[in-house]
Design a protein around this motif. Sequence first.
Motif, PDB file in Angstrom:
ATOM      1  N   ILE A 139       0.934  -1.116   0.088  1.00 40.35           N
ATOM      2  CA  ILE A 139       0.059   0.097   0.098  1.00 40.35           C
ATOM      3  C   ILE A 139       0.720   0.989  -0.087  1.00 40.35           C
ATOM      4  CG2 ILE A 139      -1.607   1.111   1.415  1.00 40.35           C
ATOM      5  CD1 ILE A 139      -2.858  -1.515   2.367  1.00 40.35           C
ATOM      6  N   LEU A 140       2.076   1.150   0.858  1.00 43.22           N
ATOM      7  CA  LEU A 140       2.838   2.490   0.848  1.00 43.22           C
ATOM      8  C   LEU A 140       3.405   2.520  -0.465  1.00 43.22           C
ATOM      9  CD1 LEU A 140       4.885   1.434   4.024  1.00 43.22           C
ATOM     10  CD2 LEU A 140       2.938   3.252   3.810  1.00 43.22           C
ATOM     11  N   GLN A 141       3.911   1.523  -1.239  1.00 39.38           N
ATOM     12  CA  GLN A 141       4.703   1.719  -2.659  1.00 39.38           C
ATOM     13  C   GLN A 141       3.655   2.131  -3.417  1.00 39.38           C
ATOM     14  OE1 GLN A 141       5.670  -2.386  -2.793  1.00 39.38           O
ATOM     15  NE2 GLN A 141       7.972  -2.080  -2.277  1.00 39.38           N
ATOM     16  N   THR A 142       2.332   1.731  -3.566  1.00 35.55           N
ATOM     17  CA  THR A 142       1.370   2.256  -4.623  1.00 35.55           C
ATOM     18  C   THR A 142       0.531   3.495  -4.259  1.00 35.55           C
ATOM     19  OG1 THR A 142      -0.350   0.858  -3.636  1.00 35.55           O
ATOM     20  CG2 THR A 142       1.157  -0.388  -5.598  1.00 35.55           C
ATOM     21  N   GLN A 143       0.497   3.763  -2.896  1.00 36.32           N
ATOM     22  CA  GLN A 143      -0.355   4.802  -2.626  1.00 36.32           C
ATOM     23  C   GLN A 143       0.307   6.126  -1.800  1.00 36.32           C
ATOM     24  OE1 GLN A 143      -4.272   3.954  -1.403  1.00 36.32           O
ATOM     25  NE2 GLN A 143      -4.186   1.995  -2.316  1.00 36.32           N
ATOM     26  N   GLY A 144       1.756   5.843  -1.845  1.00 40.94           N
ATOM     27  CA  GLY A 144       2.489   6.881  -0.950  1.00 40.94           C
ATOM     28  C   GLY A 144       2.555   8.363  -1.830  1.00 40.94           C
ATOM     29  N   GLY A 145       2.338   8.229  -3.147  1.00 37.20           N
ATOM     30  CA  GLY A 145       2.391   9.273  -4.041  1.00 37.20           C
ATOM     31  C   GLY A 145       3.323  10.360  -3.775  1.00 37.20           C
ATOM     32  N   HIS A 146       3.162  11.513  -3.702  1.00 40.20           N
ATOM     33  CA  HIS A 146       4.222  12.525  -3.698  1.00 40.20           C
ATOM     34  C   HIS A 146       4.717  12.972  -2.339  1.00 40.20           C
ATOM     35  CE1 HIS A 146       4.711  12.792  -7.993  1.00 40.20           C
ATOM     36  NE2 HIS A 146       3.350  12.839  -8.248  1.00 40.20           N
ATOM     37  N   ALA A 147       3.869  12.210  -1.370  1.00 38.87           N
ATOM     38  CA  ALA A 147       4.057  12.924  -0.039  1.00 38.87           C
ATOM     39  C   ALA A 147       5.392  12.758   0.770  1.00 38.87           C
ATOM     40  CB  ALA A 147       3.166  11.883   0.795  1.00 38.87           C
ATOM     41  N   ARG A 148       5.923  13.633   1.315  1.00 41.67           N
ATOM     42  CA  ARG A 148       7.312  13.705   2.136  1.00 41.67           C
ATOM     43  C   ARG A 148       7.096  13.040   3.336  1.00 41.67           C
ATOM     44  NH1 ARG A 148       9.968  12.885  -1.643  1.00 41.67           N
ATOM     45  NH2 ARG A 148      11.740  13.141  -0.308  1.00 41.67           N
TER      46      ARG A 148
END
Length: 183
Positions: free
Chosen positions: A93-102
């Motif tokens: 989920i982190l890999q696919t939905q982290g997006g551009h968040a720092r």
Amino acid sequence: MLRLLVLRHAKSDWTSGASRDFDRPLNARGRKAAPLVGAHMATHGLTPDKVLCSPALRTRQTLELVLPHLPPPAETDMPQALYDDGDLGYLDILQTQGGHARCLMVVGHNPACQDTVLELAGQSERGLLDAVMRKYPTATLAVLDLAVGDWRDVRPGCARLAALAQPRHLPAPDRLSALPDSV
């Protein structure tokens, strides 16, 4: 460098009469603990750009009690997988939905919260890792600093567990907690 905040939902009410696990609300202890975590996050500058929250009632209520202490995140998503995969880690989920968040915050369930922290925390203070291995109580917040620049590159062992906060160890909002200044 990316930062991940992993928050397990606050204590839920097993006697609420909810017909489904998904609909179980927070109990009084959970409603008290979640704002303590929010105040702690604000005190230490732990402000997510993006939040991924399980759509279960207890996780949504936890988030609702944490967010008033923080600037609003740019984006909040509630992927069903955070609930459905509550027995698994959240790496995919982190890999696919982290997006551009720092700085990304995940509000989820155990054992997935605990497993995710243990899977990612490769280089960390032994005492913090030992605490996570023993138990990941409700409303626990882990702060992980990841040695990658993109969520798609997150792999086991790529993070340092920088801090761990548990409500029972947090002072009332008018007192500061003991997180290092760098966190």
